[in-house]
Design a protein around this motif. Structure first.
Motif, PDB file in Angstrom:
ATOM      1  N   ILE A 143      80.583   2.371  -4.250  1.00 21.09           N
ATOM      2  CA  ILE A 143      79.491   2.082  -5.178  1.00 21.09           C
ATOM      3  C   ILE A 143      78.206   1.789  -4.409  1.00 21.09           C
ATOM      4  O   ILE A 143      77.152   2.335  -4.707  1.00 21.09           O
ATOM      5  CB  ILE A 143      79.869   0.903  -6.093  1.00 21.09           C
ATOM      6  CG1 ILE A 143      80.973   1.345  -7.058  1.00 21.09           C
ATOM      7  CG2 ILE A 143      78.653   0.390  -6.863  1.00 21.09           C
ATOM      8  CD1 ILE A 143      81.646   0.228  -7.800  1.00 21.09           C
ATOM      9  N   LEU A 144      78.298   0.913  -3.428  1.00 22.63           N
ATOM     10  CA  LEU A 144      77.114   0.528  -2.656  1.00 22.63           C
ATOM     11  C   LEU A 144      76.539   1.722  -1.892  1.00 22.63           C
ATOM     12  O   LEU A 144      75.314   1.868  -1.795  1.00 22.63           O
ATOM     13  CB  LEU A 144      77.439  -0.637  -1.726  1.00 22.63           C
ATOM     14  CG  LEU A 144      77.828  -1.937  -2.458  1.00 22.63           C
ATOM     15  CD1 LEU A 144      78.284  -2.997  -1.474  1.00 22.63           C
ATOM     16  CD2 LEU A 144      76.685  -2.464  -3.322  1.00 22.63           C
ATOM     17  N   THR A 145      77.404   2.598  -1.381  1.00 20.50           N
ATOM     18  CA  THR A 145      76.940   3.808  -0.690  1.00 20.50           C
ATOM     19  C   THR A 145      76.194   4.711  -1.650  1.00 20.50           C
ATOM     20  O   THR A 145      75.118   5.230  -1.337  1.00 20.50           O
ATOM     21  CB  THR A 145      78.147   4.556  -0.066  1.00 20.50           C
ATOM     22  OG1 THR A 145      78.776   3.689   0.867  1.00 20.50           O
ATOM     23  CG2 THR A 145      77.703   5.824   0.638  1.00 20.50           C
ATOM     24  N   SER A 146      76.735   4.901  -2.851  1.00 22.23           N
ATOM     25  CA  SER A 146      76.094   5.750  -3.860  1.00 22.23           C
ATOM     26  C   SER A 146      74.730   5.191  -4.242  1.00 22.23           C
ATOM     27  O   SER A 146      73.755   5.934  -4.372  1.00 22.23           O
ATOM     28  CB  SER A 146      76.965   5.860  -5.109  1.00 22.23           C
ATOM     29  OG  SER A 146      78.123   6.598  -4.823  1.00 22.23           O
ATOM     30  N   ILE A 147      74.664   3.880  -4.432  1.00 18.91           N
ATOM     31  CA  ILE A 147      73.400   3.246  -4.828  1.00 18.91           C
ATOM     32  C   ILE A 147      72.365   3.406  -3.722  1.00 18.91           C
ATOM     33  O   ILE A 147      71.219   3.768  -3.981  1.00 18.91           O
ATOM     34  CB  ILE A 147      73.639   1.771  -5.212  1.00 18.91           C
ATOM     35  CG1 ILE A 147      74.368   1.744  -6.563  1.00 18.91           C
ATOM     36  CG2 ILE A 147      72.315   1.000  -5.273  1.00 18.91           C
ATOM     37  CD1 ILE A 147      74.830   0.405  -7.013  1.00 18.91           C
ATOM     38  N   SER A 148      72.756   3.173  -2.477  1.00 15.10           N
ATOM     39  CA  SER A 148      71.821   3.336  -1.368  1.00 15.10           C
ATOM     40  C   SER A 148      71.304   4.779  -1.295  1.00 15.10           C
ATOM     41  O   SER A 148      70.125   5.020  -1.074  1.00 15.10           O
ATOM     42  CB  SER A 148      72.496   2.988  -0.049  1.00 15.10           C
ATOM     43  OG  SER A 148      72.769   1.612  -0.005  1.00 15.10           O
ATOM     44  N   LYS A 149      72.213   5.718  -1.521  1.00 18.38           N
ATOM     45  CA  LYS A 149      71.849   7.145  -1.478  1.00 18.38           C
ATOM     46  C   LYS A 149      70.809   7.461  -2.569  1.00 18.38           C
ATOM     47  O   LYS A 149      69.788   8.099  -2.305  1.00 18.38           O
ATOM     48  CB  LYS A 149      73.118   7.982  -1.678  1.00 18.38           C
ATOM     49  CG  LYS A 149      72.913   9.484  -1.666  1.00 18.38           C
ATOM     50  CD  LYS A 149      74.270  10.164  -1.787  1.00 18.38           C
ATOM     51  CE  LYS A 149      74.154  11.558  -2.337  1.00 18.38           C
ATOM     52  NZ  LYS A 149      75.465  12.149  -2.614  1.00 18.38           N
TER      53      LYS A 149
END
Length: 120
Positions: A110-116
């Motif tokens: 989730i955090l990776t997707s949001i950062s992306k």
């Protein structure tokens, strides 16, 4: 980090997602239990990003994405889908969602997707 609006009809899912986001350094500025509420809260809160469940009562997530993108063509939206909703995910991306995450939620994903999506 971003100001995030969470749209999911299940309060348990909103709570889980909020916990992951807050621990990841984000601020949850609002929660919505359906697409109609998500649109109203998007207008009043102007979040940096929306996590949008696909299947909700009153108004589905894909319909809400279309409305939010009409209000703000630059809106950043991540769809949340259950396994087996691949057709819906494609529709969501065509409607303007930038990314999708699959339930059950995995914090790091989730955090990776949001950062992306936020370009962080």
């Amino acid at each position: 980090m971003g100001n995030i609006l969470i749209a999911d009809d299940a309060s348990f899912m909103r709570m889980m997602l909020k916990d992951i986001l807050v621990k990841g350094g984000h601020t949850v500025v609002g929660e919505a239990e359906n697409g109609k509420v998500a649109i109203e809260k998007y207008k009043s809160l102007s979040p940096d990003l929306v996590t949008m469940d696909i299947t909700m009562p009153v108004m589905e997530g894909i319909e809400a994405v279309k409305h939010i993108r009409e209000i703000d063509p630059q809106a950043k939206i991540i769809m949340c889908s259950a396994m087996g909703q691949q057709d819906m995910v494609i529709q969501a991306i065509q409607a303007g969602a930038q990314e999708f995450i699959v339930k059950p939620f995995h914090g790091e994903r989730i955090l990776t997707s949001i950062s992306k999506v936020l370009g962080a």
